[in-house]
Write a protein that holds these residues in place. Structure first.
Motif, PDB file in Angstrom:
ATOM      1  N   MET A 143      25.893  41.277  38.253  1.00 51.53           N
ATOM      2  CA  MET A 143      27.290  41.016  37.988  1.00 51.53           C
ATOM      3  C   MET A 143      28.096  41.259  39.264  1.00 51.53           C
ATOM      4  O   MET A 143      27.863  42.209  39.978  1.00 51.53           O
ATOM      5  CB  MET A 143      27.815  41.943  36.888  1.00 51.53           C
ATOM      6  N   SER A 144      29.038  40.400  39.480  1.00 50.16           N
ATOM      7  CA  SER A 144      29.867  40.544  40.663  1.00 50.16           C
ATOM      8  C   SER A 144      31.202  41.176  40.289  1.00 50.16           C
ATOM      9  O   SER A 144      31.653  41.085  39.157  1.00 50.16           O
ATOM     10  CB  SER A 144      30.100  39.180  41.312  1.00 50.16           C
ATOM     11  N   ASN A 145      31.807  41.791  41.269  1.00 52.66           N
ATOM     12  CA  ASN A 145      33.108  42.408  41.059  1.00 52.66           C
ATOM     13  C   ASN A 145      34.197  41.478  41.555  1.00 52.66           C
ATOM     14  O   ASN A 145      34.031  40.773  42.539  1.00 52.66           O
ATOM     15  CB  ASN A 145      33.208  43.746  41.780  1.00 52.66           C
ATOM     16  N   LEU A 146      35.309  41.503  40.875  1.00 52.54           N
ATOM     17  CA  LEU A 146      36.465  40.695  41.215  1.00 52.54           C
ATOM     18  C   LEU A 146      37.617  41.639  41.485  1.00 52.54           C
ATOM     19  O   LEU A 146      37.951  42.476  40.649  1.00 52.54           O
ATOM     20  CB  LEU A 146      36.800  39.755  40.058  1.00 52.54           C
ATOM     21  N   LYS A 147      38.207  41.542  42.654  1.00 49.80           N
ATOM     22  CA  LYS A 147      39.338  42.396  43.007  1.00 49.80           C
ATOM     23  C   LYS A 147      40.609  41.561  42.925  1.00 49.80           C
ATOM     24  O   LYS A 147      40.706  40.505  43.504  1.00 49.80           O
ATOM     25  CB  LYS A 147      39.176  42.976  44.398  1.00 49.80           C
ATOM     26  N   LEU A 148      41.579  42.084  42.173  1.00 53.65           N
ATOM     27  CA  LEU A 148      42.882  41.454  42.054  1.00 53.65           C
ATOM     28  C   LEU A 148      43.931  42.473  42.458  1.00 53.65           C
ATOM     29  O   LEU A 148      43.728  43.681  42.326  1.00 53.65           O
ATOM     30  CB  LEU A 148      43.142  40.989  40.619  1.00 53.65           C
ATOM     31  N   LYS A 149      45.057  41.987  42.941  1.00 58.54           N
ATOM     32  CA  LYS A 149      46.124  42.885  43.348  1.00 58.54           C
ATOM     33  C   LYS A 149      47.317  42.687  42.412  1.00 58.54           C
ATOM     34  O   LYS A 149      47.824  41.590  42.251  1.00 58.54           O
ATOM     35  CB  LYS A 149      46.555  42.609  44.774  1.00 58.54           C
ATOM     36  N   PHE A 174      37.851  44.402  38.806  1.00 58.80           N
ATOM     37  CA  PHE A 174      37.305  43.899  37.558  1.00 58.80           C
ATOM     38  C   PHE A 174      35.840  43.547  37.748  1.00 58.80           C
ATOM     39  O   PHE A 174      35.419  43.194  38.847  1.00 58.80           O
ATOM     40  CB  PHE A 174      38.055  42.637  37.097  1.00 58.80           C
ATOM     41  N   GLU A 175      35.089  43.621  36.676  1.00 57.47           N
ATOM     42  CA  GLU A 175      33.697  43.210  36.716  1.00 57.47           C
ATOM     43  C   GLU A 175      33.571  41.869  36.004  1.00 57.47           C
ATOM     44  O   GLU A 175      34.017  41.710  34.873  1.00 57.47           O
ATOM     45  CB  GLU A 175      32.809  44.250  36.032  1.00 57.47           C
ATOM     46  N   LYS A 176      32.951  40.914  36.682  1.00 58.78           N
ATOM     47  CA  LYS A 176      32.755  39.592  36.106  1.00 58.78           C
ATOM     48  C   LYS A 176      31.547  39.639  35.178  1.00 58.78           C
ATOM     49  O   LYS A 176      30.452  39.978  35.591  1.00 58.78           O
ATOM     50  CB  LYS A 176      32.544  38.571  37.213  1.00 58.78           C
ATOM     51  N   ASP A 222      34.036  30.522  36.406  1.00 57.58           N
ATOM     52  CA  ASP A 222      34.734  30.919  37.623  1.00 57.58           C
ATOM     53  C   ASP A 222      36.209  30.550  37.560  1.00 57.58           C
ATOM     54  O   ASP A 222      36.918  30.662  38.546  1.00 57.58           O
ATOM     55  CB  ASP A 222      34.113  30.233  38.846  1.00 57.58           C
ATOM     56  N   ASP A 223      36.671  30.095  36.407  1.00 57.54           N
ATOM     57  CA  ASP A 223      38.030  29.613  36.252  1.00 57.54           C
ATOM     58  C   ASP A 223      38.996  30.794  36.096  1.00 57.54           C
ATOM     59  O   ASP A 223      38.997  31.480  35.087  1.00 57.54           O
ATOM     60  CB  ASP A 223      38.128  28.693  35.034  1.00 57.54           C
ATOM     61  N   LEU A 224      39.796  31.033  37.126  1.00 56.73           N
ATOM     62  CA  LEU A 224      40.778  32.112  37.086  1.00 56.73           C
ATOM     63  C   LEU A 224      42.172  31.569  36.863  1.00 56.73           C
ATOM     64  O   LEU A 224      43.162  32.289  36.985  1.00 56.73           O
ATOM     65  CB  LEU A 224      40.758  32.901  38.389  1.00 56.73           C
ATOM     66  N   SER A 225      42.282  30.294  36.484  1.00 57.31           N
ATOM     67  CA  SER A 225      43.594  29.663  36.371  1.00 57.31           C
ATOM     68  C   SER A 225      44.399  30.209  35.202  1.00 57.31           C
ATOM     69  O   SER A 225      45.605  30.029  35.141  1.00 57.31           O
ATOM     70  CB  SER A 225      43.451  28.148  36.232  1.00 57.31           C
ATOM     71  N   MET A 226      43.769  30.874  34.250  1.00 56.47           N
ATOM     72  CA  MET A 226      44.482  31.395  33.083  1.00 56.47           C
ATOM     73  C   MET A 226      45.160  32.726  33.358  1.00 56.47           C
ATOM     74  O   MET A 226      46.005  33.167  32.609  1.00 56.47           O
ATOM     75  CB  MET A 226      43.519  31.564  31.906  1.00 56.47           C
ATOM     76  N   ILE A 227      44.832  33.372  34.458  1.00 56.52           N
ATOM     77  CA  ILE A 227      45.416  34.674  34.781  1.00 56.52           C
ATOM     78  C   ILE A 227      46.903  34.491  35.079  1.00 56.52           C
ATOM     79  O   ILE A 227      47.283  33.657  35.891  1.00 56.52           O
ATOM     80  CB  ILE A 227      44.694  35.339  35.968  1.00 56.52           C
ATOM     81  N   GLY A 228      47.723  35.280  34.428  1.00 58.40           N
ATOM     82  CA  GLY A 228      49.148  35.251  34.682  1.00 58.40           C
ATOM     83  C   GLY A 228      49.920  34.235  33.887  1.00 58.40           C
ATOM     84  O   GLY A 228      51.126  34.140  34.008  1.00 58.40           O
TER      85      GLY A 228
END
Length: 115
Positions: A1-7, A99-101, A106-112
């Protein structure tokens, strides 16, 4: 699992205040309902002039007024807290959240989007 860093750079103060006020109102309603029920039981057992009889009567008022007051105060303090958090986030260049994926997308378009 890969980690995803968001600010985290900013939060919506009104939405945060609504969440805070609603949560406090809900908890207050549950607690007031519990104490109204217990006060009514003990008040009825102690007779008309028992000390819990007054609590049972005022418990109904608290059951109605309490959640409204706690929503108002929760909203106000939630709004102040969100503005303070946004100010601090702007001065410290945000807050990095790790975050842990776990899924395949890979679709991050829903964030926010708030959906």
């Amino acid at each position: 699992m890969s980690n995803l860093k968001l600010k985290l750079k900013k939060i919506d103060p009104v939405k945060y205040a609504l969440i805070t006020g609603t949560a406090l109102a809900g908890v207050t309603f549950v607690i007031a309902a519990f104490f109204t029920l217990i006060g009514s039981l003990f008040g009825a057992a102690m007779g008309e002039f028992g000390p819990f009889a007054a609590i049972a009567g005022s418990g109904i008022v608290m059951l109605i007024v309490g959640p409204i007051l706690y929503f108002i105060f929760g909203f106000i303090f939630g709004l102040i807290g969100a503005f303070l958090l946004n100010f601090i986030l702007s001065k410290t260049d945000g807050l990095i959240i790790d975050f842990e994926k776990i899924g395949e997308s890979d679709d991050l378009s829903m964030i926010g989007r708030g959906e």
